[in-house]
Design a protein around this motif. Structure first.
Motif, PDB file in Angstrom:
ATOM      1  N   UNK A 163       1.808  -4.569  -3.150  1.00 46.38           N
ATOM      2  CA  UNK A 163       2.528  -5.693  -2.538  1.00 46.38           C
ATOM      3  C   UNK A 163       1.683  -6.961  -2.588  1.00 46.38           C
ATOM      4  N   UNK A 166       1.894  -8.337  -5.931  1.00 46.94           N
ATOM      5  CA  UNK A 166       3.219  -8.956  -6.091  1.00 46.94           C
ATOM      6  C   UNK A 166       3.252 -10.325  -5.408  1.00 46.94           C
ATOM      7  N   UNK A 182      10.486  -8.016  -8.920  1.00 45.16           N
ATOM      8  CA  UNK A 182       9.824  -8.171  -7.619  1.00 45.16           C
ATOM      9  C   UNK A 182      10.808  -8.820  -6.644  1.00 45.16           C
ATOM     10  N   UNK A 183      11.006  -8.225  -5.450  1.00 47.00           N
ATOM     11  CA  UNK A 183      11.915  -8.844  -4.470  1.00 47.00           C
ATOM     12  C   UNK A 183      11.217 -10.036  -3.824  1.00 47.00           C
ATOM     13  N   UNK A 186      11.606 -10.971  -0.133  1.00 47.89           N
ATOM     14  CA  UNK A 186      10.954 -10.049   0.803  1.00 47.89           C
ATOM     15  C   UNK A 186       9.449 -10.290   0.834  1.00 47.89           C
TER      16      UNK A 186
ATOM     17  N   UNK B  74      16.904  -8.135 -10.462  1.00 43.85           N
ATOM     18  CA  UNK B  74      16.304  -6.850 -10.161  1.00 43.85           C
ATOM     19  C   UNK B  74      17.150  -5.690 -10.684  1.00 43.85           C
ATOM     20  N   UNK B  94      -3.467 -13.556 -12.359  1.00 44.99           N
ATOM     21  CA  UNK B  94      -3.640 -12.107 -12.238  1.00 44.99           C
ATOM     22  C   UNK B  94      -4.377 -11.571 -13.466  1.00 44.99           C
ATOM     23  N   UNK B 102       2.650  -5.380 -12.366  1.00 42.67           N
ATOM     24  CA  UNK B 102       3.870  -6.085 -11.979  1.00 42.67           C
ATOM     25  C   UNK B 102       4.974  -5.799 -12.998  1.00 42.67           C
ATOM     26  N   UNK B 105       7.046  -2.944 -12.073  1.00 38.26           N
ATOM     27  CA  UNK B 105       7.479  -2.983 -10.674  1.00 38.26           C
ATOM     28  C   UNK B 105       8.654  -2.057 -10.359  1.00 38.26           C
ATOM     29  N   UNK B 106       9.665  -2.053 -11.222  1.00 38.17           N
ATOM     30  CA  UNK B 106      10.860  -1.262 -10.916  1.00 38.17           C
ATOM     31  C   UNK B 106      10.698   0.208 -11.299  1.00 38.17           C
TER      32      UNK B 106
END
Lengths: 286, 235
Positions: A163, A166, A182-183, A186, B74, B94, B102, B105-106
């Protein structure tokens, strides 16, 4: 007259307190791309939340501190939903002005409910220690210790957790972060919650170290701003270093200029950084 | 057979003005399809709309028969469509490895193993895994951007001008990698300024102009078409 070392020590404690809102301010700036001037007012909110818990329901100061952390974080989140989220795509300048408006509202709500008097927590009086001619309060050591631990936790979160990565990714490029799934909203909510919590906790420290009044947090905005700029926007260790330097300079500066000019020291630091090294100590490219 | 990607009568744009006007195209499983056309034809807007960054005004987008018209970024990436923008396609502050994290991520499970597999394709990334992406050269950055997209094991890759701004030798390297990724069975929709090269690379191509499909066909056939040559390939 106390030796200069006493001023330096007091400055370190002030810097430790300042570091918490400075980190919050710095990270939120990097993430949302505007300076959120309401952050320093969250200190006031936190201090009064703890006051209510401490006086009202006789909570110990440790418990009241935790309460301030949680409630202030939640309030920061609420403020974000009401004031900033609908303006996400606006220019940074508009958002900065909105944050000043939020600060005014919060400060005056506090003033309206609790009045302008100076207050303090019900805490057992402890005798200060004397180390090498320095007067050191137990509260001061505790404040410093907790502040350092919180900074380390924040840094570990940003560097080591998924997180946290992110969050940095969203700060770098929110659109790309969204494309990668990435949300981002949030992530922003989490940063707001954490930042508000840090600032609220710092407010309780400030109330313990000095006293509680409706202007206590808002009056620090220049110092917080100076610490964040000096450290380099978006860098947590930078904000800590910046806060320590600002804290020490403000305290030691009392030897040279009258206390009424304390704020001028912060302004001078901002000016000097912007002229000499606009990227700050950490030097993150924006 | 359902297409991997089916775009039907798609219209989209920014503000009040449409850039795409009822555009239709399809990509089949494992197919490499190129989209060429002059500047302002709507090539980038097409990819952004497919990725969920631009909301379609009308029309239909389906991935393997599932309607993803107007879905969020998403859901789109989670359903196997991965977009690599032309610019700002890595996170500069990064590290290379964090960028890959990243990218996954999903699909976080076993992301380390996948990162190693992806890096086999781009060995330079392994050497520079700890470097900040902002310090990479243009070519390395492009490799990283593609590697990030592969981290979710997508079914369809959308590449926006992967060779833009690169020296000829690096362009060749990028196109080699695109071919290799496609050879592994991944569908690719490739937008390119370098029309000659992409027509040679692809199985089929669409020629876009003014937000509409002007021509379509096999890459070689389009390359030999005198009209296309005159209009889009500079004679």
């Amino acid at each position: 007259m106390p030796p200069i070392a006493q001023y330096v020590f007091n400055g370190v404690v002030t810097g430790g307190i300042l570091a918490l809102p400075a980190v919050a301010f710095s990270l939120l700036w990097r993430l949302l791309r505007f300076p959120n001037f309401a952050v320093s007012t969250y200190l006031t909110v936190g201090a009064y939340v703890a006051l209510v818990l401490n006086h009202g329901v006789r909570a110990s100061i440790e418990l009241a501190w935790l309460g301030a952390l949680v409630v202030t974080g939640a309030l920061a989140l609420l403020v974000d939903r009401i004031a900033f989220r609908p303006m996400r795509d606006r220019r940074p300048f508009s958002l900065a002005i909105a944050s000043i408006g939020v600060a005014f509202v919060l400060e005056n709500v506090v003033r309206f409910v609790w009045g302008n008097d100076f207050r303090s927590y019900d805490v057992p009086v402890t005798r200060g220690m004397s180390v090498a001619g320095l007067r050191i309060g137990r509260d001061q050591l505790l404040i410093l210790g907790v502040a350092v631990v919180l900074m380390a936790l924040a840094q570990a979160f940003l560097l080591r957790t998924r997180l946290g990565i992110a969050m940095r990714a969203t700060a770098d490029n929110p659109r790309l972060a969204a494309v990668k799934g990435v949300p981002t909203e949030r992530v922003i909510a989490l940063a707001t919650l954490g930042g508000g919590g840090l600032a609220g906790g710092a407010g309780v420290f400030l109330g313990l170290d000095a006293s509680i009044d409706p202007l206590m947090g808002g009056g620090l905005i220049i110092s917080v701003f100076a610490a964040a700029i000096l450290g380099g926007i978006g860098s947590a260790p930078g904000a800590l270093a910046g806060a320590l330097i600002v804290g020490i300079m403000e305290e030691v500066g009392m030897l040279v200029v009258p206390p009424t000019y304390k704020t001028a020291i912060g302004f001078t630091i901002i000016l000097a950084v912007l002229l000499v090294r606009p990227t700050g100590l950490a030097g993150a490219r924006s | 057979m359902t297409a991997l990607l089916e775009v039907h009568e798609l219209s989209a744009g920014y503000g009040d003005s449409d850039i795409l006007h009822g555009l239709s195209l399809r990509v089949d499983d494992g197919e490499l399809v190129a989209v060429i056309g002059p500047n302002g034809a709507g090539k980038s807007t097409l990819l952004k709309t497919l990725a969920g960054l631009v909301r379609p005004r009308s029309g239909r987008i389906a991935l393997r028969g599932a309607d993803i018209t107007g879905a969020g970024t998403r859901r789109i990436v989670a359903s196997g469509l991965c977009y690599v923008p032309q610019e700002a396609n890595v996170f500069p502050s990064l590290s290379v490895w964090e960028n890959l994290t990243i990218g996954a991520w999903t699909a976080p499970g076993a992301s380390n193993e996948r990162a190693r597999a992806v890096v086999d394709l781009f060995p330079v990334l392994a050497e520079r895994r700890r470097a900040r992406a902002g310090t990479l050269s243009g070519g390395e950055r492009q490799m990283l951007a593609m590697a990030m997209a592969l981290m979710v094991e997508p079914r369809l890759l959308l590449l926006d001008e992967p060779s833009a701004g690169l020296a000829p030798a690096l362009q060749r390297l990028v196109f080699d990698r695109v071919r290799e990724i496609n050879a592994r069975g991944l569908g690719i929709l490739l937008v390119e300024q370098n029309a000659r090269e992409s027509l040679a690379l692809c199985q089929r191509a669409y020629v876009l102009a003014m937000g509409r499909v002007r021509a379509e066909g096999a890459g070689g056939a389009l390359r030999d078409d005198p009209e296309i040559r005159r209009l889009y390939l500079g004679g």
